[in-house]
Design a protein around this motif. Structure first.
Motif, short mmCIF file in Angstrom:
data_model
loop_
_atom_site.label_atom_id
_atom_site.label_comp_id
_atom_site.label_asym_id
_atom_site.label_seq_id
_atom_site.Cartn_x
_atom_site.Cartn_y
_atom_site.Cartn_z
N ASP A 221 1.74 -13.39 -1.93
CA ASP A 221 1.42 -12.82 -3.24
C ASP A 221 2.37 -11.68 -3.61
O ASP A 221 2.58 -11.40 -4.79
CB ASP A 221 -0.02 -12.29 -3.25
N HIS A 222 2.92 -11.04 -2.62
CA HIS A 222 3.88 -9.96 -2.85
C HIS A 222 4.95 -10.05 -1.78
O HIS A 222 4.65 -10.36 -0.62
CB HIS A 222 3.18 -8.60 -2.79
N PRO A 223 6.22 -9.80 -2.12
CA PRO A 223 7.28 -9.92 -1.11
C PRO A 223 7.13 -8.96 0.05
O PRO A 223 7.71 -9.19 1.12
CB PRO A 223 8.57 -9.63 -1.91
N PHE A 224 6.36 -7.88 -0.13
CA PHE A 224 6.15 -6.93 0.97
C PHE A 224 4.96 -7.32 1.85
O PHE A 224 4.74 -6.71 2.89
CB PHE A 224 5.92 -5.52 0.43
N GLY A 225 4.18 -8.29 1.41
CA GLY A 225 3.00 -8.66 2.18
C GLY A 225 1.80 -7.81 1.81
O GLY A 225 1.85 -6.97 0.90
N PRO A 226 0.67 -7.99 2.50
CA PRO A 226 -0.57 -7.31 2.13
C PRO A 226 -0.61 -5.85 2.55
O PRO A 226 0.15 -5.40 3.41
CB PRO A 226 -1.64 -8.11 2.90
N ARG A 270 4.63 -8.88 10.11
CA ARG A 270 4.99 -9.36 8.77
C ARG A 270 6.04 -10.48 8.85
O ARG A 270 5.99 -11.43 8.07
CB ARG A 270 5.48 -8.19 7.91
N ARG A 271 6.95 -10.37 9.78
CA ARG A 271 7.98 -11.42 9.90
C ARG A 271 7.35 -12.73 10.37
O ARG A 271 7.63 -13.78 9.81
CB ARG A 271 9.06 -10.96 10.89
N ARG A 272 6.50 -12.66 11.38
CA ARG A 272 5.89 -13.89 11.89
C ARG A 272 4.92 -14.52 10.89
O ARG A 272 4.72 -15.73 10.89
CB ARG A 272 5.15 -13.59 13.20
N ALA A 273 4.32 -13.69 10.05
CA ALA A 273 3.38 -14.23 9.06
C ALA A 273 4.10 -14.88 7.89
O ALA A 273 3.45 -15.54 7.07
CB ALA A 273 2.48 -13.11 8.55
N GLY A 274 5.42 -14.71 7.81
CA GLY A 274 6.17 -15.33 6.72
C GLY A 274 6.31 -14.45 5.50
O GLY A 274 6.63 -14.94 4.41
N VAL A 275 6.13 -13.14 5.65
CA VAL A 275 6.35 -12.22 4.53
C VAL A 275 7.83 -12.26 4.15
O VAL A 275 8.71 -12.25 5.02
CB VAL A 275 5.91 -10.79 4.93
#
Length: 531
Positions: A221-226, A270-275
């Motif tokens: 939803d956002h390039p920075f993640g949640p 964040r990297r592993r989650a695909g952010v």
């Protein structure tokens, strides 16, 4: 027998092994079919909560039985032994003076007040005797075992290995002796390991929250993640780190080391989650809350630990503005109490800076940090050749601070193996343990002229135990390996643990001061550096 981390993780339904943790020769899951970001967040924590707490309780009760054994002995004809002579009287002053020391003529109050206040609490309840000035220290040693069990369980995803970590700490001679001495050093690992355990809880908690975000399809939803909101476990860790600093200043090294570790964990998540932009997301959404929890909260906690000094009229250096400190100047806007506290810290820092071998002489039991990983230079805390009760005419009572050799002498290969795993496999567990070990060990190399002693390794001992537990877990193997390999692993680990237990039992008389014959005493001294 305990099972390994990989085996424990394989029993969690739907859990995929973390990248880099699969055994050699096993294709990574992504080569077959990408299971999605959620599966790459790592193996969930073990779900056997009841069994986990039952194992924890059993290990803690064992620790209490051994730490509290004959706690009031030995003494120096009813007085403290070794460096207890510094801290026990200062703690007794706190009992009589509302929580502060009152010996400004000697200017030897060179550590923060918290540990001495905790020793004073034991004296307030039990009186000025061996039990009174050691009971709080023993409680700290037992609680440290508790946190090591819980941290080991979260690191390995195995309740059995978590319990093993606690047993290893119980049978460590350094931890055992120092947890029975009225000194400051047993409180330091208590708060450090509590902070470490809290950070492991935070890591698992935020990964579970990220898994929910992924399941709901909101990760991009956002390039920075949640955003995460309040991370309560990090606040708990910040308070514990502040308390560690309130015992001794070298707790500040753990503030820096654990803070860096948390930043790396945030980026990895964040990297592993695909952010889309994990580094920017960490900088924007995680860094400020991390600074609040792991920098500002420790400072506020540390300053709060001086509550008795702030409320006193006769604390050491309490009213130095207008005396040693001018009433004007660029910092005159600060409250006088804070300026006096700053002066106090400057005087204490000067004392520590001048406590060198060249200026103060060489202490007979001094050692340098390159001897500490294997415990090559232990310390003799108490010795009496007039003891009775050993069944012979010549009896000796001695207490020696010594790490159990079967545990400590294996530290170099264990740490090198862990470093290889951390660098080549990016194993987060080994990274975390090595950061904890290094934060307590490496800073001592910055001032080798200073007088140094083996008991400075107290906050490092839990991380040595955790490293050894990880190595043993790897030796045990996992369900995908052959039966011959698994049997060999069980045999090696069982033998190693048995050797540590036997070694601890052999050292027991000189860990607690039980009377032994002079010949037995000589048989306990294995190396020339132990004499």
């Amino acid at each position: 027998m305990a099972t390994s981390t990989a085996d424990a993780g394989s029993r969690v339904a739907g859990a995929a092994p973390e990248p880099g943790l699969a055994p050699r020769g096993t294709p990574p899951p992504l080569r077959r079919a990408d299971p999605g970001p959620a599966a790459r967040l790592g193996v969930p924590p073990p779900t056997d909560r009841l069994r986990g707490w039952l194992v924890t309780a059993a290990v803690v009760l064992l620790a209490a039985a051994l730490r509290f054994y004959d706690l009031g002995e030995p003494t120096d004809r009813g007085t403290p032994v070794f460096d207890e002579k510094h801290y026990v009287p200062q703690a007794w002053e706190m009992v009589r003076n509302g929580g502060i020391e009152n010996n400004p003529g000697y200017e030897r109050v060179v550590h923060p007040p918290l540990a001495k206040q905790l020793i004073a609490l034991g004296q307030l309840i039990f009186g000025y005797d061996g039990v009174g000035w050691r009971i709080s220290v023993a409680v700290a040693g037992v609680l440290t075992v508790l946190f090591v069990v819980r941290a080991g369980r979260r690191l390995t995803r195995s309740t059995a290995l978590g319990g093993l970590a606690g047993v290893l700490l119980i049978t460590d001679g350094l931890s055992h002796v120092q947890s029975r001495m009225g000194m400051l050093d047993a409180f330091h690992p208590l708060f450090v390991t509590a902070a470490f355990a809290a950070l492991l809880c935070d890591r698992d908690d935020v990964r579970a929250r990220m898994a929910r975000v992924i399941a709901e399809g909101r990760v991009r939803d956002h390039p920075f993640g949640p955003r995460w909101g309040v991370r309560w476990w990090r606040l708990v860790a910040g308070v514990c780190l502040g308390l560690a600093c309130a015992v001794k200043w070298n707790g500040s090294f753990y503030v820096a080391a654990f803070g860096l570790l948390c930043v790396l964990w945030d980026v990895s998540l964040r990297r592993r989650a695909g952010v889309a932009r994990p580094w920017a997301g960490t900088a924007v959404r995680d860094l400020a809350p991390a600074l609040w929890a792991l920098a500002l909260v420790p400072v506020l906690t540390y300053v709060s630990s001086w509550w008795a000094w702030f409320g006193s009229e006769n604390g050491v250096d309490r009213h130095q503005v207008g005396r040693e400190i001018g009433s004007g100047g660029p910092f005159s806007w600060l409250p006088d109490a804070l300026r006096s506290l700053w002066y106090y810290h400057g005087e204490a820092l000067t004392f520590h800076s001048n406590l060198t071998t060249a200026s103060a002489g060489r202490h007979p039991w001094e050692s340098k940090p390159w001897t500490w990983p294997m415990g090559l230079r232990p310390m003799l805390y108490h010795y009496s050749d007039s003891a009775t009760g050993c069944g012979a005419d010549d009896c000796v009572s001695a207490v020696m601070l010594i790490g159990t050799p079967a545990l400590w002498w294996a530290s170099i290969p264990v740490l090198l193996w862990g470093l290889w795993r951390a660098v080549t496999r990016l194993d987060w567990r080994w990274t975390a343990v090595l950061v904890g070990y290094g934060a307590g060990f490496l800073p001592w190399f910055t001032n080798l002229d200073r007088q140094m002693y083996f008991f400075y390794m107290m906050p490092v001992a839990p991380f040595l135990v955790l490293a050894t537990t990880l190595a043993m877990g790897r030796m045990l193997g996992h369900a995908g390996q052959s039966e011959v390999r698994l049997r060999a692993g069980r045999l090696v680990v069982s033998g190693w643990v048995a050797l540590i237990l036997v070694n601890f039992v052999w050292l027991w008389p000189i860990l607690v001061g039980d009377p032994i014959t002079a010949a037995h005493w000589q048989a306990e001294l294995w190396l020339p550096s132990w004499r």
